[in-house]
Design a protein around this motif. Structure first.
Motif, PDB file in Angstrom:
ATOM      1  N   ASN A  61       1.046  -1.030   0.088  1.00  0.00           N
ATOM      2  CA  ASN A  61      -0.005   0.199   0.108  1.00  0.00           C
ATOM      3  C   ASN A  61       0.936   1.092   0.007  1.00  0.00           C
ATOM      4  N   PRO A  62       0.289   2.552   0.036  1.00  0.00           N
ATOM      5  CA  PRO A  62       1.155   3.682  -0.013  1.00  0.00           C
ATOM      6  C   PRO A  62       2.102   3.778   1.175  1.00  0.00           C
ATOM      7  N   MET A  63       1.947   3.300   2.128  1.00  0.00           N
ATOM      8  CA  MET A  63       2.860   3.161   3.511  1.00  0.00           C
ATOM      9  C   MET A  63       3.898   2.156   3.325  1.00  0.00           C
ATOM     10  N   GLY A  64       4.112   1.470   2.285  1.00  0.00           N
ATOM     11  CA  GLY A  64       5.184   0.558   2.185  1.00  0.00           C
ATOM     12  C   GLY A  64       4.962  -0.745   2.696  1.00  0.00           C
ATOM     13  N   VAL A  65       3.648  -1.133   3.183  1.00  0.00           N
ATOM     14  CA  VAL A  65       3.592  -2.289   3.640  1.00  0.00           C
ATOM     15  C   VAL A  65       2.839  -3.229   3.001  1.00  0.00           C
ATOM     16  N   LEU A  66       2.365  -4.517   3.258  1.00  0.00           N
ATOM     17  CA  LEU A  66       1.673  -5.331   2.409  1.00  0.00           C
ATOM     18  C   LEU A  66       0.372  -4.855   2.426  1.00  0.00           C
ATOM     19  N   HIS A  67      -0.366  -4.764   1.308  1.00  0.00           N
ATOM     20  CA  HIS A  67      -1.591  -4.354   1.007  1.00  0.00           C
ATOM     21  C   HIS A  67      -2.647  -5.476   1.729  1.00  0.00           C
ATOM     22  N   GLY A  68      -3.807  -5.176   2.394  1.00  0.00           N
ATOM     23  CA  GLY A  68      -4.511  -5.927   3.135  1.00  0.00           C
ATOM     24  C   GLY A  68      -5.062  -7.014   2.268  1.00  0.00           C
ATOM     25  N   GLY A  69      -5.366  -6.313   0.856  1.00  0.00           N
ATOM     26  CA  GLY A  69      -6.076  -7.449  -0.293  1.00  0.00           C
ATOM     27  C   GLY A  69      -5.056  -8.660  -0.626  1.00  0.00           C
ATOM     28  N   MET A  70      -3.795  -8.309  -0.509  1.00  0.00           N
ATOM     29  CA  MET A  70      -2.749  -9.177  -1.178  1.00  0.00           C
ATOM     30  C   MET A  70      -2.652 -10.073   0.187  1.00  0.00           C
ATOM     31  N   MET A  71      -2.770  -9.680   1.521  1.00  0.00           N
ATOM     32  CA  MET A  71      -2.836 -10.605   2.644  1.00  0.00           C
ATOM     33  C   MET A  71      -3.958 -11.552   2.497  1.00  0.00           C
TER      34      MET A  71
END
Length: 169
Positions: A61-71
């Motif tokens: 996501n824009p914050m540089g962490v794994l997007h919740g949708g990808m998780m």
């Protein structure tokens, strides 16, 4: 009939995968969606399957962490494929998702190794109940549970698309 078969059969080919922990192999499952959004990796340790993903910029996501949708996509592959990888009444059956619950416990930063492990809780005549835990570089980052419909048998042309057990590899 075992639906698990390695995509890389030589040690040299497996070693060529960049930044992937030893023992993991590329997973060929999930259709075009997961092929475009992965890659996911799998390794077998006895009867247990572990699923992995190296978090890339495109997964974030824009914050540089794994997007919740990808998780969510990772978890939606983790649970039914873990069940399919075990001996039991749902071997070689398609397991479409009825319900998937995810508790996001911690962020999964860019570059981390995501590793998930699932377990079958219960299988009825028509449904499967499973749960799992996902870790980012060893830190618990997601807890997941799901309910899956026991669907039709996986067509023979799709057999061999995942990972072979050590005995059949």
């Amino acid at each position: 009939m075992d639906i698990f078969k390695p995509i890389y059969s030589t040690p040299l080919a497996s070693a060529a995968l960049p930044d992937i922990p030893q023992g993991y192999q590329l997973l060929r499952a999930g259709g075009p969606f997961m092929q475009a959004n992965g890659p996911l990796y799998v390794r077998r340790d006895g009867a247990q399957l572990y699923f992995g993903l190296r978090v890339e910029q495109r997964h974030c996501n824009p914050m540089g962490v794994l997007h919740g949708g990808m998780m969510a996509s990772f978890c939606d592959m983790l649970l039914p494929l873990t069940v399919l990888g075990q001996e039991g009444p749902v071997k070689n059956r398609f397991l479409p998702t009825i319900s998937l619950q995810i508790d996001y416990l911690a962020p999964s930063p860019l570059g981390c190794w995501l590793e998930g492990r699932g377990e079958l809780l219960r299988a009825t005549r028509s449904m499967v109940f499973a749960q799992g835990l996902v870790r980012a570089d060893g830190t618990p980052c997601a807890r997941v549970s799901g309910v899956f419909k026991i669907g039709p048998e996986i067509p023979p042309e799709f057999n061999g698309d995942l990972l072979a057990s050590p005995a059949s590899g």
